[in-house]
Design an enzyme around this catalytic site. Structure first.
Site, PDB file in Angstrom:
ATOM      1  N   ASP A 172     -51.074  71.739 -93.143  1.00  0.00           N
ATOM      2  CA  ASP A 172     -52.469  71.492 -93.496  1.00  0.00           C
ATOM      3  C   ASP A 172     -52.625  71.670 -95.003  1.00  0.00           C
ATOM      4  O   ASP A 172     -51.739  72.170 -95.687  1.00  0.00           O
ATOM      5  CB  ASP A 172     -53.418  72.385 -92.703  1.00  0.00           C
ATOM      6  CG  ASP A 172     -53.166  73.866 -92.903  1.00  0.00           C
ATOM      7  OD1 ASP A 172     -52.464  74.222 -93.861  1.00  0.00           O
ATOM      8  OD2 ASP A 172     -53.674  74.662 -92.104  1.00  0.00           O
ATOM      9  N   GLY A 226     -54.696  73.472 -96.851  1.00  0.00           N
ATOM     10  CA  GLY A 226     -55.169  74.737 -97.407  1.00  0.00           C
ATOM     11  C   GLY A 226     -56.671  74.800 -97.539  1.00  0.00           C
ATOM     12  O   GLY A 226     -57.232  75.852 -97.855  1.00  0.00           O
ATOM     13  N   PHE A 286     -59.137  74.673 -95.265  1.00  0.00           N
ATOM     14  CA  PHE A 286     -59.829  75.558 -94.328  1.00  0.00           C
ATOM     15  C   PHE A 286     -59.661  77.012 -94.733  1.00  0.00           C
ATOM     16  O   PHE A 286     -60.602  77.805 -94.662  1.00  0.00           O
ATOM     17  CB  PHE A 286     -59.296  75.341 -92.908  1.00  0.00           C
ATOM     18  CG  PHE A 286     -59.940  76.233 -91.885  1.00  0.00           C
ATOM     19  CD1 PHE A 286     -61.184  75.916 -91.352  1.00  0.00           C
ATOM     20  CD2 PHE A 286     -59.320  77.397 -91.461  1.00  0.00           C
ATOM     21  CE1 PHE A 286     -61.790  76.749 -90.413  1.00  0.00           C
ATOM     22  CE2 PHE A 286     -59.912  78.230 -90.523  1.00  0.00           C
ATOM     23  CZ  PHE A 286     -61.152  77.906 -90.005  1.00  0.00           C
ATOM     24  N   ASP A 318     -59.594  68.700 -98.062  1.00  0.00           N
ATOM     25  CA  ASP A 318     -60.973  68.373 -97.697  1.00  0.00           C
ATOM     26  C   ASP A 318     -61.813  69.630 -97.778  1.00  0.00           C
ATOM     27  O   ASP A 318     -61.295  70.739 -97.881  1.00  0.00           O
ATOM     28  CB  ASP A 318     -61.037  67.784 -96.284  1.00  0.00           C
ATOM     29  CG  ASP A 318     -60.558  68.772 -95.221  1.00  0.00           C
ATOM     30  OD1 ASP A 318     -59.710  69.629 -95.546  1.00  0.00           O
ATOM     31  OD2 ASP A 318     -61.016  68.688 -94.074  1.00  0.00           O
ATOM     32  N   ASP A 345     -53.312  70.863 -82.474  1.00  0.00           N
ATOM     33  CA  ASP A 345     -52.755  72.167 -82.847  1.00  0.00           C
ATOM     34  C   ASP A 345     -53.817  73.211 -82.583  1.00  0.00           C
ATOM     35  O   ASP A 345     -55.014  72.914 -82.613  1.00  0.00           O
ATOM     36  CB  ASP A 345     -52.353  72.208 -84.327  1.00  0.00           C
ATOM     37  CG  ASP A 345     -53.546  72.509 -85.222  1.00  0.00           C
ATOM     38  OD1 ASP A 345     -53.712  73.680 -85.630  1.00  0.00           O
ATOM     39  OD2 ASP A 345     -54.342  71.585 -85.500  1.00  0.00           O
ATOM     40  N   CYS A 383     -40.490  78.903 -67.727  1.00  0.00           N
ATOM     41  CA  CYS A 383     -40.210  79.534 -69.015  1.00  0.00           C
ATOM     42  C   CYS A 383     -39.332  80.776 -68.836  1.00  0.00           C
ATOM     43  O   CYS A 383     -39.133  81.267 -67.725  1.00  0.00           O
ATOM     44  CB  CYS A 383     -41.507  79.896 -69.739  1.00  0.00           C
ATOM     45  SG  CYS A 383     -42.278  81.442 -69.190  1.00  0.00           S
ATOM     46  N   CYS A 417     -41.073  83.693 -67.005  1.00  0.00           N
ATOM     47  CA  CYS A 417     -41.375  83.536 -65.581  1.00  0.00           C
ATOM     48  C   CYS A 417     -40.136  83.319 -64.717  1.00  0.00           C
ATOM     49  O   CYS A 417     -40.030  83.873 -63.623  1.00  0.00           O
ATOM     50  CB  CYS A 417     -42.328  82.359 -65.381  1.00  0.00           C
ATOM     51  SG  CYS A 417     -43.998  82.649 -66.003  1.00  0.00           S
TER      52      CYS A 417
END
Length: 390
Positions: free
Chosen positions: A92, A94, A96, A146, A272, A312, A315
């Site tokens: 991303d 940066g 946010f 942004d 994500d 997984c 489990c």
């Protein structure tokens, strides 16, 4: 480099199946991207990510700029060599994280002035700086800088005029990001980000103007930022399917398993969210039959695995391997409850592996249903299963 091929669509919704070819590999879509903010998915080895089917992960430009810094990143040839991950990475911009600094930052047309949360140094982030950092990181998908439009600030809901002002600056920053990306000769792919708050007319204007800039892919940002769930779902229903059909669509920061299934139906290809990892560390487990609170006392002597349908490591264990060779069954809820209550680090490691496996397996089942032309049947079964409860 980015190539997107559309393989199948669902006639009853906007859901689609595709492949996304990037410099470090091919990604099958729809896909969920585990979040590795500081260059690691918390508590999970890269090998485990491979084994559970992770195809692409996300890292954070802002935090990696703060620590370890660009000199270190450059010495490793970028983020892949630094964290030993040989598949695609999205970073991303940066934006946010800078927005989240609140009073510690000042946003201007040129960029954002802020105090480093690490040592208090005065720093400056602009579209150009963000592109320069992400070029050093050598991420396969780069996000434009942004301004994240807040839903509200100190009880004041963002007005349409305020959202427009923010959106228009993000559009100008998109052009500057694109110009700098090309000037740097970055061989990867840059995505534009649709903004506009909770105002559909602004979302439409934002996406139309971004499409004119002809980005290789597009993201929907500014959701899951404190707005009521119904307003988020309105934007999800409005925006993604209006983006170009021949390019990938990314919904940023969303969300629950139900959000992912709905997002796919709305035309989203990429997701994500920190939810599976953060919730795992805080004792909330996602299962096929609903969410489980491992800290609840009722699990103290519970012999069941977290999810009897899950394969997984937590489990199912190491099925097919003899006990003498290190094989074992899965861990019980009682054991994981015990680890959590004692603060043992193995507890959140195992629950994180489980939650990520659940999310990635959910996306695999979605892809298989789209391949088979049965996405509608899958949605109905998914909702019925999750409603059962654990």
């Amino acid at each position: 480099m980015l190539q997107f091929e559309l393989l199948a669509t669902d006639p009853a919704s906007h859901a689609r199946r595709g492949t996304l070819t990037l410099n470090h590999g091919v990604v099958q879509t729809p896909i969920f991207m585990p979040v590795g903010t500081y260059g690691t998915v918390k508590g999970v080895m890269p090998r485990s990510l491979h084994e559970m089917g992770a195809q692409i992960i996300l890292s954070n430009t802002f935090h990696l700029w703060m620590r370890p810094g660009l000199d270190v990143m450059q010495s490793f040839g970028g983020l892949h060599g630094f964290e030993q991950w040989n598949k695609p990475i999205l970073t991303d911009s940066g934006g946010f994280q800078v927005w989240s600094l609140g009073a510690m930052r000042k946003i201007t047309e040129e960029g954002v002035h802020f105090a480093s949360p690490v040592n208090g140094d005065k720093l400056f982030m602009s579209p150009e700086v963000s592109m320069q950092i992400q070029t050093v990181l050598n991420s396969d998908i780069v996000m434009q800088l942004d301004e994240c439009t807040p839903y509200e600030t100190k009880g004041h809901k963002t007005t349409e005029a305020e959202a427009r002002k923010s959106m228009e600056m993000s559009l100008r920053w998109a052009r500057r990001s694109q110009d700098e990306f090309h000037r740097l000769g970055n061989p990867n792919a840059l995505f534009g980000i649709v903004q506009g708050g909770m105002y559909k007319n602004l979302r439409q204007e934002s996406l139309e103007r971004l499409v004119e800039m002809d980005f290789p892919g597009y993201a929907v940002g500014g959701v899951s930022v404190g707005e009521p769930k119904d307003e988020m779902l309105d934007i999800m229903a409005h925006t993604p399917h209006r983006l170009p059909a021949h390019k990938p669509r990314y919904l940023m920061g969303v969300g629950t398993p139900e959000d992912l299934v709905q997002g796919v139906a709305d035309g989203v290809d990429m997701f994500d969210c920190v939810m599976p990892t953060r919730n795992a560390r805080n004792g909330t487990i996602f299962t096929r039959f609903g969410d489980l609170k491992i800290r609840n006392a009722r699990h103290k002597a519970d012999h069941q695995p977290l999810d009897p349908t899950c394969t997984c490591h937590a489990c199912a264990g190491t099925e097919g391997v003899a006990w003498a060779d290190g094989g074992r069954g899965g861990f019980s809820r009682a054991y994981l409850h015990h680890l959590d209550r004692c603060g043992e680090m193995l507890g959140p490691m195992l629950t994180t592996v489980h939650n990520l496996h659940y999310y990635l397996n959910l996306m695999r089942e979605i892809r298989e249903s789209l391949d088979a032309g049965r996405f509608g049947e899958f949605r109905a079964r998914f909702a019925a299963d999750r409603a059962q409860g654990v």
